[in-house]
Design a protein around this motif. Structure first.
Motif, PDB file in Angstrom:
ATOM      1  N   LYS A   1      -9.237  -3.626   0.582  1.00  0.00           N
ATOM      2  CA  LYS A   1      -9.611  -4.659  -0.388  1.00  0.00           C
ATOM      3  C   LYS A   1     -11.103  -4.959  -0.366  1.00  0.00           C
TER       4      LYS A   1
ATOM      5  N   ILE B   1      -1.234  -1.373  -4.330  1.00  0.00           N
ATOM      6  CA  ILE B   1      -2.623  -0.958  -4.160  1.00  0.00           C
ATOM      7  C   ILE B   1      -2.670   0.563  -4.123  1.00  0.00           C
TER       8      ILE B   1
ATOM      9  N   ASP C   1      -8.956   1.040  -4.146  1.00  0.00           N
ATOM     10  CA  ASP C   1      -9.955   0.030  -4.496  1.00  0.00           C
ATOM     11  C   ASP C   1     -11.336   0.600  -4.270  1.00  0.00           C
TER      12      ASP C   1
ATOM     13  N   VAL D   1       0.841  -1.191   0.000  1.00  0.00           N
ATOM     14  CA  VAL D   1       0.000   0.000   0.000  1.00  0.00           C
ATOM     15  C   VAL D   1       0.883   1.249   0.000  1.00  0.00           C
TER      16      VAL D   1
ATOM     17  N   PRO E   1      -7.059 -12.951   0.266  1.00  0.00           N
ATOM     18  CA  PRO E   1      -6.285 -12.469  -0.884  1.00  0.00           C
ATOM     19  C   PRO E   1      -4.957 -11.842  -0.474  1.00  0.00           C
TER      20      PRO E   1
ATOM     21  N   TYR F   1      -5.498  -3.151   5.419  1.00  0.00           N
ATOM     22  CA  TYR F   1      -5.376  -3.771   4.105  1.00  0.00           C
ATOM     23  C   TYR F   1      -6.689  -4.466   3.740  1.00  0.00           C
ATOM     24  N   GLY F   2      -7.268  -5.167   4.705  1.00  0.00           N
ATOM     25  CA  GLY F   2      -8.547  -5.829   4.450  1.00  0.00           C
ATOM     26  C   GLY F   2      -9.640  -4.845   4.091  1.00  0.00           C
TER      27      GLY F   2
ATOM     28  N   PRO G   1      -1.356 -10.034  -1.063  1.00  0.00           N
ATOM     29  CA  PRO G   1      -0.918  -9.045  -2.061  1.00  0.00           C
ATOM     30  C   PRO G   1       0.010  -9.680  -3.084  1.00  0.00           C
TER      31      PRO G   1
ATOM     32  N   CYS H   1     -11.079  -9.098   7.647  1.00  0.00           N
ATOM     33  CA  CYS H   1     -10.150  -8.021   8.021  1.00  0.00           C
ATOM     34  C   CYS H   1      -9.406  -8.393   9.303  1.00  0.00           C
TER      35      CYS H   1
ATOM     36  N   LEU I   1     -12.780  -6.431   2.102  1.00  0.00           N
ATOM     37  CA  LEU I   1     -13.061  -7.722   2.724  1.00  0.00           C
ATOM     38  C   LEU I   1     -14.123  -7.591   3.817  1.00  0.00           C
TER      39      LEU I   1
END
Length: 369
Positions: A312, A366, A369, A97, A356, A308-309, A358, A319, A314
Motif C-alpha cells: 500500500k 489488491i 499498487d 492480496v 487503511p 500489506y503495508g 482493506p 507497516c 505506507l
C-alpha cells in the motif's frame, strides 16, 4: 521422499490468467497439530522449550500420544501450517492480496487437508505439486502463558526439488516469500535466482534460533548476496545471527540486516518490533492488552501485515503498526490461522490508528499498487 511429480493440485494456469501478486515458497506442505499442554509434558520432550527441532514420525506420534493421555487432555487443533503458508493465508484472507503457494504435498490425508484449508482461504495452489509419499507434519505445544514449542516431522516427507522449480512458477508475480532452512538451501538459492531474473522482490524469514545457530555461515552468505530485499527475524534469531560478535543484540542485528537488505525487521514479542529502511529506524509497540493464548504464527502474521503495508506504500512505522495488528490477532486463539472475529478486531485496531484497512466487504482485491 516422493518419487517424482504426479500432478498439479488445482487449477492449471490458463493463458492470460493473472499471476498472484505474492508467491510463497514452502517446499513441503505441512499440517500443524496444535494443543495446550502443561509444562511438565514439555520437560519430557527432548530439546529446548520454545524452540523447533525435527523429530522422526515415531517421535511425533509419541508426543501426540502424550498429549492425548494427559490427565486433562487438551483438544488438538489440526490445520494447514508452516510459516510461509501462515503468512500467505493471512495476506489473502485478512488483506485481500492475491497469493499462491509453490511446493509439494503428499497423496495422503494430511496432503488433502492442506489443500482443503488453503483453497478455502482463497490461496492459489496451481503451483503445488502432488507426489507419492507422506505430507510433513508438526506438533505445536502451547504452554499456559502462550509460548509454543515446535517439533516438526519432515524426514521422508515429500518436497519440491531444486530442479523442479521453473521460471514459469514465478512469472508475473511481484514478491517471493521464503523461509531459511538449511535442508532446502539449494532450492531456496535457485528460487531467489529465478525471482531476481523476473525482477521480483524477495522476503526471507529466519525460521528459528536453532536454524540460525546451526547453519549461520550459509545464512550470512545468503544475506550478503544482496538478493534479499526484506528480512524478518525475531529477537532470539537476531541474537544468534551475530553470536560471538562484540555487539550481538537485536539492535546490532537490525543494523547488520539493513546493510544487506532494503528492509530489516526484528520482532520483540510483547515489546513490539523495530525496523530499518535506509537511515530510517522505527520502534513500534505491540497492539492490544490481550494475554496471548498461543504465540504460534505471531511472526508469520506480523509479516502479513507488514507486507500489506509495503504494497500500500505506507511509511515504515505504519507497516510495523499493521504487522502489530495482524500479529496481535493470531495470538488470541490456537494455531497460526486468524479467526474471522479476530480479523474484525484487526480492522478496528487499524481504523483506530488511522491505517487503511482493506475494503474486503466490497470484494476489493489488491493486485498491484
Amino acid at each position: 521422499m516422493g518419487v517424482g511429480e504426479i500432478n498439479r493440485t488445482q487449477l492449471p494456469k490458463k493463458s492470460g490468467q493473472v499471476a498472484p501478486l505474492i508467491l510463497g515458497l514452502q517446499p513441503s506442505a505441512l499440517i500443524d497439530h496444535v494443543a495446550k499442554v502443561d509444562s511438565s509434558l514439555l520437560d519430557r520432550i527432548p530439546g529446548d522449550k520454545g524452540g523447533s527441532i525435527p523429530v522422526a514420525f515415531e517421535g511425533l506420534e509419541s508426543i501426540l500420544s502424550e498429549v492425548k493421555s494427559a490427565d486433562d487432555p487438551s483438544p488438538i487443533n489440526t490445520l494447514a501450517g508452516g510459516s510461509v503458508a501462515n503468512t500467505i493465508r493471512g495476506l489473502r484472507v485478512g488483506f485481500g492480496v492475491t497469493c499462491g503457494i509453490i511446493g509439494a504435498r503428499g497423496d495422503d490425508e494430511q496432503g488433502r487437508m492442506f489443500v482443503s484449508n488453503m483453497l478455502s482461504s482463497g490461496v492459489n495452489l496451481s503451483r503445488l505439486r502432488t507426489k507419492e509419499g507422506p505430507t510433513a507434519q508438526c506438533v505445536c505445544l502451547v504452554d499456559a502463558i502462550g509460548n509454543r514449542t515446535m517439533r516438526p516431522c519432515l524426514l521422508g516427507a515429500v518436497r519440491l526439488q531444486p530442479d523442479e522449480l521453473t521460471i514459469e512458477d514465478l512469472r508475473g508475480s511481484k514478491w517471493l516469500l521464503v523461509r531459511y532452512a538449511f535442508h532446502n538451501l539449494e532450492l531456496t538459492r535457485n528460487a531467489i535466482r529465478l525471482a531476481k531474473q523476473e525482477g521480483m522482490s524477495v522476503s526471507i524469514d529466519l525460521a528459528s534460533f536453532e536454524m540460525v545457530r546451526n547453519h549461520r555461515s550459509s545464512l550470512l552468505e545468503l544475506l550478503k548476496s544482496g538478493d534479499v530485499d526484506l528480512c524478518f527475524a525475531n529477537e532470539d534469531e537476531a541474537r544468534e545471527l551475530l553470536s560471538g560478535e562484540p555487539k550481538d543484540g537485536p539492535e546490532a542485528a537490525l543494523d547488520f540486516l539493513a546493510k544487506h537488505c532494503q528492509w530489516a525487521v526484528v520482532t520483540l514479542g510483547p515489546n513490539g518490533s523495530m525496523a530499518k529502511h535506509g537511515e530510517k529506524i522505527v520502534r513500534v509497540p505491540a497492539t492490544g492488552e490481550t494475554q496471548a493464548v498461543d504465540a504460534t504464527g505471531a511472526g508469520d502474521l506480523f509479516a502479513s501485515g507488514f507486507l500489506y503495508g509495503l504494497l500500500k506504500g505506507l511509511a515504515l512505522e505504519d507497516c510495523c503498526k499493521v504487522g502489530a495488528c495482524s500479529g496481535g490477532a493470531v495470538i488470541r486463539s490456537l494455531g497460526g490461522e486468524v479467526r474471522p472475529e479476530n480479523w474484525q478486531w484487526v480492522y478496528k485496531q487499524m481504523n483506530t490508528k488511522g491505517l487503511p484497512a482493506p475494503k474486503l466487504a466490497n470484494h476489493v482485491i489488491i493486485k498491484d499498487d
